[in-house]
Design an enzyme around this catalytic site. Structure first.
Site, PDB file in Angstrom:
ATOM      1  N   CYS A  67     -31.166  -7.067 -13.975  1.00 26.81           N
ATOM      2  CA  CYS A  67     -30.660  -7.716 -12.767  1.00 26.81           C
ATOM      3  C   CYS A  67     -30.668  -9.238 -12.851  1.00 26.81           C
ATOM      4  CB  CYS A  67     -31.455  -7.242 -11.555  1.00 26.81           C
ATOM      5  SG  CYS A  67     -31.192  -5.482 -11.178  1.00 26.81           S
ATOM      6  N   HIS A  83     -30.988 -12.421  -5.946  1.00 31.04           N
ATOM      7  CA  HIS A  83     -30.690 -11.023  -6.237  1.00 31.04           C
ATOM      8  C   HIS A  83     -31.518 -10.194  -5.267  1.00 31.04           C
ATOM      9  CE1 HIS A  83     -30.634  -7.073  -7.940  1.00 31.04           C
ATOM     10  NE2 HIS A  83     -31.927  -7.133  -8.171  1.00 31.04           N
ATOM     11  N   ASN A 105     -27.929  -2.956  -3.303  1.00 24.67           N
ATOM     12  CA  ASN A 105     -28.396  -3.636  -4.515  1.00 24.67           C
ATOM     13  C   ASN A 105     -27.383  -3.343  -5.615  1.00 24.67           C
ATOM     14  OD1 ASN A 105     -29.636  -4.368  -6.942  1.00 24.67           O
ATOM     15  ND2 ASN A 105     -31.668  -3.709  -6.288  1.00 24.67           N
TER      16      ASN A 105
END
Length: 325
Positions: free
Chosen positions: A125, A252, A282
């Protein structure tokens, strides 16, 4: 947690985000009513607790390459540039990695950026941070290069273990930026970046063959909060800034617990914490660029805004970007 490097400052480099773009799959699944996924039925209260009212699920024809190309096309159009003007195409992705070839050359070819050096990066990520920092380094090292297309794309829905609540959180999307050299005296642009790795925590989150479903450990939330705060403190202190000096934190997004821990740890005005987690979920490494593109398009983010973006990812990677739009 150990910090191996002090990052790299880009102040005065002339590097800036000249264009932003995103792609959301056609199907947006809403969670405001009862929804059945992989044989398990969830009521709206489950989604409300997790904080995701809707997310996007890619159809079979919306491959990772397809999504990446659309996001990159949008970023190039936003920058007023043609694909042939790109010197570099970097694709961040972790959900659809393959042996060979890397996916980025196919993305570059479909864009029409056939002369660009194209390659993939991962970093889970943190992939967007990894891609931007790599692009900035390479543009600075090559005097003749002017611009890079950095794309981040993940089909995170395919990494949710069936029957788990991750199916209500993980979404699919692609986001892209055009990073290019401009006037070194321009106060806007990329100001700083950092990406570090704590290998002692490498197995905190894993997705291994054959299924590739995500397996987080219970300590993930605490580690993610600590890592995000370390990145923010590092970048802000390096640039002699306080939390109150930034206009927006565009991180994030992991989950509601991580968001609360980061906001509280930074003593950040909640109005400055900006994500599209509630409507997109997400989306892995795509989460930061899709938020930048979407919120700039809607007028929430504006030219001159000072933005800090933090990200954490399996590896264990933690990094961030400081930039003025």
């Amino acid at each position: 947690m150990r910090t191996r490097t002090e990052g790299r400052t880009w102040t005065g480099s002339g590097l800036k985000f000249a264009g932003l773009g995103h792609y959301f799959p056609r199907h947006q699944r809403r969670h405001d009513t009862e929804v059945t996924i992989s044989g398990r039925t969830y009521g709206p209260e489950a989604a409300a607790e997790l904080g995701v009212r809707s997310l996007h699920v890619a159809d079979e024809d919306e491959t990772l390459e397809f999504m990446a190309v659309r996001a990159a096309e949008a970023a190039l159009a936003n920058a007023g540039r043609e694909a042939g003007e790109a010197d570099l195409v970097i694709l961040a992705n972790w959900t659809d990695r393959q042996w060979i070839p890397e996916i980025a050359p196919g993305v570059a070819h479909q864009l029409g950026a056939d002369k660009a050096l194209a390659f993939d990066v991962c970093g889970a990520c943190t992939g967007f941070v990894h891609g931007v920092q790599t692009a900035a380094s390479m543009l600075s090292a090559h005097p003749g290069w002017q611009r890079a297309v950095v794309v981040a794309a993940d089909r995170f829905t395919r990494r949710a273990r069936p029957g788990t609540r991750g199916q209500l959180v993980f979404g699919d999307a692609a986001g892209a930026v055009v990073l290019e050299k401009g006037d070194p005296d321009d106060p806007s642009g990329l100001l700083d970046s950092v990406l570090d790795c704590d290998s002692t925590e490498a197995d905190t989150v894993a997705a291994r063959p054959p299924e590739g479903f995500l397996r987080p450990k219970p300590e993930l939330i605490d580690l993610a909060v600590r890592s995000s705060l370390r990145v923010a403190d590092n970048v802000l202190s390096r640039n002699e800034l306080k939390t109150s000096d930034i206009d927006w934190l565009v991180p994030h997004p992991g989950n509601n617990a991580i968001h609360a821990g980061v906001r509280d740890g930074l003593d950040l005005d909640p109005a400055k914490f900006l994500t599209n987690f509630a409507t997109r979920g997400n989306t892995g490494c795509a989460s930061i660029p899709i938020a930048l593109s979407e919120f700039t398009e809607s007028g929430v983010l504006n030219s001159g805004d000072l933005v800090l973006s933090t990200a954490v990812g399996s590896g264990w990677y933690y990094g961030g970007l400081l930039y003025r739009l």
